[in-house]
Design a protein around this motif. Structure first.
Motif, PDB file in Angstrom:
ATOM      1  N   GLU A   1      -1.417  10.032   7.075  1.00 23.57           N
ATOM      2  CA  GLU A   1      -2.396   9.517   8.017  1.00 23.57           C
ATOM      3  C   GLU A   1      -3.325   8.573   7.269  1.00 23.57           C
ATOM      4  OE1 GLU A   1      -4.254  12.011  11.082  1.00 23.57           O
ATOM      5  OE2 GLU A   1      -6.200  11.288  10.337  1.00 23.57           O
ATOM      6  N   ALA A   2      -3.445   7.338   7.750  1.00 18.27           N
ATOM      7  CA  ALA A   2      -4.295   6.325   7.125  1.00 18.27           C
ATOM      8  C   ALA A   2      -5.323   5.854   8.131  1.00 18.27           C
ATOM      9  CB  ALA A   2      -3.454   5.147   6.642  1.00 18.27           C
ATOM     10  N   ALA A   3      -6.592   5.848   7.736  1.00 16.65           N
ATOM     11  CA  ALA A   3      -7.662   5.323   8.571  1.00 16.65           C
ATOM     12  C   ALA A   3      -8.112   3.988   7.986  1.00 16.65           C
ATOM     13  CB  ALA A   3      -8.829   6.296   8.630  1.00 16.65           C
ATOM     14  N   ILE A   4      -8.068   2.948   8.812  1.00 14.88           N
ATOM     15  CA  ILE A   4      -8.434   1.603   8.406  1.00 14.88           C
ATOM     16  C   ILE A   4      -9.722   1.218   9.121  1.00 14.88           C
ATOM     17  CG2 ILE A   4      -7.628  -0.768   8.162  1.00 14.88           C
ATOM     18  CD1 ILE A   4      -5.803   1.419   6.880  1.00 14.88           C
ATOM     19  N   ALA A   5     -10.648   0.606   8.399  1.00 10.79           N
ATOM     20  CA  ALA A   5     -11.887   0.107   8.980  1.00 10.79           C
ATOM     21  C   ALA A   5     -11.872  -1.417   8.940  1.00 10.79           C
ATOM     22  CB  ALA A   5     -13.092   0.643   8.212  1.00 10.79           C
ATOM     23  N   SER A   6     -12.314  -2.045  10.031  1.00 12.93           N
ATOM     24  CA  SER A   6     -12.202  -3.505  10.112  1.00 12.93           C
ATOM     25  C   SER A   6     -13.156  -4.220   9.163  1.00 12.93           C
ATOM     26  CB  SER A   6     -12.431  -3.977  11.554  1.00 12.93           C
ATOM     27  OG  SER A   6     -13.747  -3.672  11.991  1.00 12.93           O
ATOM     28  N   VAL A   7     -14.302  -3.624   8.839  1.00 11.76           N
ATOM     29  CA  VAL A   7     -15.198  -4.255   7.866  1.00 11.76           C
ATOM     30  C   VAL A   7     -14.547  -4.205   6.487  1.00 11.76           C
ATOM     31  CG1 VAL A   7     -17.431  -4.148   6.720  1.00 11.76           C
ATOM     32  CG2 VAL A   7     -17.285  -3.749   9.179  1.00 11.76           C
ATOM     33  N   GLY A   8     -14.236  -5.380   5.966  1.00  9.16           N
ATOM     34  CA  GLY A   8     -13.563  -5.461   4.674  1.00  9.16           C
ATOM     35  C   GLY A   8     -12.091  -5.142   4.722  1.00  9.16           C
ATOM     36  N   ALA A   9     -11.514  -4.977   5.936  1.00  6.06           N
ATOM     37  CA  ALA A   9     -10.119  -4.522   6.055  1.00  6.06           C
ATOM     38  C   ALA A   9      -9.889  -3.359   5.095  1.00  6.06           C
ATOM     39  CB  ALA A   9      -9.145  -5.664   5.770  1.00  6.06           C
ATOM     40  N   SER A  10     -10.781  -2.372   5.190  1.00  2.00           N
ATOM     41  CA  SER A  10     -10.872  -1.302   4.198  1.00  2.00           C
ATOM     42  C   SER A  10      -9.983  -0.111   4.525  1.00  2.00           C
ATOM     43  CB  SER A  10     -12.323  -0.808   4.091  1.00  2.00           C
ATOM     44  OG  SER A  10     -13.201  -1.860   3.743  1.00  2.00           O
ATOM     45  N   LEU A  11      -9.394   0.470   3.490  1.00  6.93           N
ATOM     46  CA  LEU A  11      -8.694   1.752   3.607  1.00  6.93           C
ATOM     47  C   LEU A  11      -9.755   2.840   3.530  1.00  6.93           C
ATOM     48  CD1 LEU A  11      -6.132   3.474   3.725  1.00  6.93           C
ATOM     49  CD2 LEU A  11      -5.985   3.260   1.221  1.00  6.93           C
ATOM     50  N   ARG A  12     -10.097   3.392   4.700  1.00  7.70           N
ATOM     51  CA  ARG A  12     -11.193   4.359   4.760  1.00  7.70           C
ATOM     52  C   ARG A  12     -10.771   5.744   4.300  1.00  7.70           C
ATOM     53  NH1 ARG A  12     -13.184   7.800   8.105  1.00  7.70           N
ATOM     54  NH2 ARG A  12     -11.785   7.370   9.851  1.00  7.70           N
ATOM     55  N   SER A  13      -9.511   6.110   4.578  1.00  9.56           N
ATOM     56  CA  SER A  13      -8.979   7.376   4.097  1.00  9.56           C
ATOM     57  C   SER A  13      -7.461   7.311   4.136  1.00  9.56           C
ATOM     58  CB  SER A  13      -9.486   8.569   4.928  1.00  9.56           C
ATOM     59  OG  SER A  13      -8.978   8.514   6.258  1.00  9.56           O
ATOM     60  N   LEU A  14      -6.838   8.146   3.325  1.00  9.88           N
ATOM     61  CA  LEU A  14      -5.382   8.284   3.322  1.00  9.88           C
ATOM     62  C   LEU A  14      -5.057   9.710   2.925  1.00  9.88           C
ATOM     63  CD1 LEU A  14      -2.500   7.080   3.487  1.00  9.88           C
ATOM     64  CD2 LEU A  14      -2.717   6.504   1.056  1.00  9.88           C
ATOM     65  N   THR A  15      -4.289  10.397   3.773  1.00 12.61           N
ATOM     66  CA  THR A  15      -3.893  11.770   3.479  1.00 12.61           C
ATOM     67  C   THR A  15      -2.387  11.909   3.606  1.00 12.61           C
ATOM     68  OG1 THR A  15      -4.145  12.510   5.775  1.00 12.61           O
ATOM     69  CG2 THR A  15      -6.092  12.675   4.346  1.00 12.61           C
ATOM     70  N   PHE A  16      -1.871  12.915   2.911  1.00 16.92           N
ATOM     71  CA  PHE A  16      -0.470  13.306   3.079  1.00 16.92           C
ATOM     72  C   PHE A  16      -0.441  14.804   3.316  1.00 16.92           C
ATOM     73  CE2 PHE A  16       3.582  14.875   1.294  1.00 16.92           C
ATOM     74  CZ  PHE A  16       4.449  14.234   2.179  1.00 16.92           C
TER      75      PHE A  16
ATOM     76  N   GLY B   1      -2.331  16.449   5.074  1.00 13.36           N
ATOM     77  CA  GLY B   1      -3.710  16.923   5.045  1.00 13.36           C
ATOM     78  C   GLY B   1      -4.415  16.792   3.717  1.00 13.36           C
ATOM     79  N   ARG B   2      -3.722  16.347   2.664  1.00 16.14           N
ATOM     80  CA  ARG B   2      -4.309  16.239   1.326  1.00 16.14           C
ATOM     81  C   ARG B   2      -4.790  14.814   1.081  1.00 16.14           C
ATOM     82  NH1 ARG B   2      -1.829  14.852  -3.668  1.00 16.14           N
ATOM     83  NH2 ARG B   2       0.262  15.042  -2.774  1.00 16.14           N
ATOM     84  N   ASP B   3      -6.046  14.674   0.629  1.00 16.54           N
ATOM     85  CA  ASP B   3      -6.600  13.360   0.336  1.00 16.54           C
ATOM     86  C   ASP B   3      -5.867  12.711  -0.834  1.00 16.54           C
ATOM     87  OD1 ASP B   3      -8.682  13.011   2.242  1.00 16.54           O
ATOM     88  OD2 ASP B   3      -9.977  14.367   1.100  1.00 16.54           O
ATOM     89  N   LEU B   4      -5.490  11.432  -0.639  1.00 15.85           N
ATOM     90  CA  LEU B   4      -4.895  10.642  -1.712  1.00 15.85           C
ATOM     91  C   LEU B   4      -5.852   9.597  -2.256  1.00 15.85           C
ATOM     92  CD1 LEU B   4      -1.293  10.022  -0.298  1.00 15.85           C
ATOM     93  CD2 LEU B   4      -2.122  11.925  -1.715  1.00 15.85           C
ATOM     94  N   VAL B   5      -6.900   9.286  -1.473  1.00 14.81           N
ATOM     95  CA  VAL B   5      -7.944   8.362  -1.922  1.00 14.81           C
ATOM     96  C   VAL B   5      -9.298   8.961  -1.566  1.00 14.81           C
ATOM     97  CG1 VAL B   5      -6.448   6.341  -1.602  1.00 14.81           C
ATOM     98  CG2 VAL B   5      -8.035   7.008   0.228  1.00 14.81           C
ATOM     99  N   VAL B   6     -10.332   8.507  -2.259  1.00 12.41           N
ATOM    100  CA  VAL B   6     -11.689   8.939  -1.925  1.00 12.41           C
ATOM    101  C   VAL B   6     -12.031   8.371  -0.544  1.00 12.41           C
ATOM    102  CG1 VAL B   6     -14.125   8.753  -2.532  1.00 12.41           C
ATOM    103  CG2 VAL B   6     -12.405   9.068  -4.329  1.00 12.41           C
ATOM    104  N   PRO B   7     -12.341   9.230   0.431  1.00 10.20           N
ATOM    105  CA  PRO B   7     -12.595   8.756   1.793  1.00 10.20           C
ATOM    106  C   PRO B   7     -14.077   8.462   2.020  1.00 10.20           C
ATOM    107  CG  PRO B   7     -12.531  11.135   1.794  1.00 10.20           C
ATOM    108  CD  PRO B   7     -12.331  10.699   0.352  1.00 10.20           C
ATOM    109  N   PHE B   8     -14.346   7.755   3.093  1.00 10.33           N
ATOM    110  CA  PHE B   8     -15.717   7.662   3.591  1.00 10.33           C
ATOM    111  C   PHE B   8     -15.673   7.737   5.107  1.00 10.33           C
ATOM    112  CE2 PHE B   8     -14.296   3.278   3.192  1.00 10.33           C
ATOM    113  CZ  PHE B   8     -14.789   2.629   4.322  1.00 10.33           C
ATOM    114  N   ALA B   9     -16.791   8.097   5.716  1.00  5.64           N
ATOM    115  CA  ALA B   9     -16.828   8.363   7.151  1.00  5.64           C
ATOM    116  C   ALA B   9     -16.800   7.068   7.957  1.00  5.64           C
ATOM    117  CB  ALA B   9     -18.073   9.168   7.502  1.00  5.64           C
TER     118      ALA B   9
END
Length: 322
Positions: A26-41, A43-51
């Motif tokens: 599951e990948a959450a993308i934010a339009s500001v900065g075309a940013s990768l907001r979170s990425l899990t596999f 349920g496990r975080d693969l990157v440091v997320p932000f809200a």
């Protein structure tokens, strides 16, 4: 005089949200900065997320364009002309990470497995070229792949570079306990105060700090350096792997379009106890070196792309669970 009233007010600080789900990711993308907001596999975080409704911490997960890393003093010389960019890293006096990290990109073609975002770099003081930039995030069984494509709309060549800025998470232990594989023979030495490039050196010059060609524990090492001389597999890909003592891990791989990678252990000046301090390992594949727009100032190939009028350039990278 007529007041201009916005017809829409963004409801989230990070802009338009897009969530991709496929193959256990599951990948959450934010339009500001075309940013990768979170990425899990699973349920496990693969990157440091932000809200979604949080001001993005610094450059966490953003897309870097039309240059990654630093331009020293914000000054660059290209095609016989000198240009002065705004200093967006005021503590060190540099122009940092391009011009699109705080732009609200347009969201196009979103589906369950992929999304494309676009933005324009308008001609401006310090960068007098028009570029259109698009990026696609796509999930498949191999993980999350991001590609970035730029096209020069100007009538003269433009300097170009790109890269991502994710902070990888190997597992529940601390960064000091993670092990790292970094297949690079060469590190770019920098000044200790401003991180300005100095010269290339073998990672063996300070092996305890820089040499991770063979897997070993990170420990208390502090790194904020670019590497090159990448060791690639039979398919021409370089792969950085970070592993937790529990056995979980995360990998990031990329092809020859990115001959450089910046590694940062996320050490913050305020030190331990500060949110985000050593929370993840930044792995930033880059199409060019730090300060690449000043290619003539160095005795090595910085990899800066001279993008001809009407021409395009594309690069990509993949994050996957281990």
């Amino acid at each position: 005089m007529t007041d201009v009233v916005p017809t829409e007010t963004p409801t989230l600080v990070s802009g338009t949200p897009v969530v991709l789900r496929a193959h256990g990711y599951e990948a959450a993308i934010a339009s500001v900065g075309a940013s990768l907001r979170s990425l899990t596999f699973e349920g496990r975080d693969l990157v440091v997320p932000f809200a979604a409704d949080e001001l993005r911490p610094a450059y966490c997960g953003t897309t870097l364009a039309p240059w990654p890393n630093r331009i020293v003093d914000g000054i660059h010389r290209f095609d016989g002309a000198e240009h002065q960019l705004p200093l967006t890293e005021p503590d060190r006096g540099h122009a940092l990470h391009g011009l699109l990290s705080w732009t609200d990109w347009n969201v196009l073609d979103a589906s369950d497995e992929a999304v494309t975002l676009t933005a324009t770099v308008p001609a401006q003081a310090g960068y007098p070229w028009w570029l259109v930039v698009s990026t696609t995030y796509r999930l498949d069984a191999a993980g999350l792949t991001q590609t970035v494509r730029a096209t020069n709309l100007s009538d003269t060549p433009a300097p170009w570079g790109t890269g991502p800025h994710p902070y990888l998470i190997a597992g529940p232990a601390t960064l000091d306990e993670w092990s790292l594989v970094l297949p690079a023979d060469t590190v770019l030495e920098v000044t200790p105060d401003r991180l300005s490039p100095v010269a290339l050196a073998s990672v063996a010059v300070d092996a305890a700090r820089f040499d991770f060609r063979d897997e070993r524990v990170l420990g208390a090492v502090e790194i904020d350096h670019a590497y090159t001389g990448l060791i690639r597999d039979a398919d021409g890909r370089a792969t950085v792997v970070v592993t937790d003592p529990s056995g979980t891990g995360v990998a990031m791989s990329w092809a020859g379009e990115c001959p450089w990678v910046q590694i940062h252990t996320a050490d913050l000046p305020s030190g331990p106890g500060t949110p985000g301090h050593r929370a993840g390992l930044a792995v930033e594949p880059m199409t060019c070196a730090p300060d690449a727009f000043n290619d003539d100032a160095y005795d090595f190939d910085t990899g800066v792309v001279s993008l001809d009028p009407g021409a395009s350039h594309e690069a990509g990278w993949t994050i996957s669970a281990r």
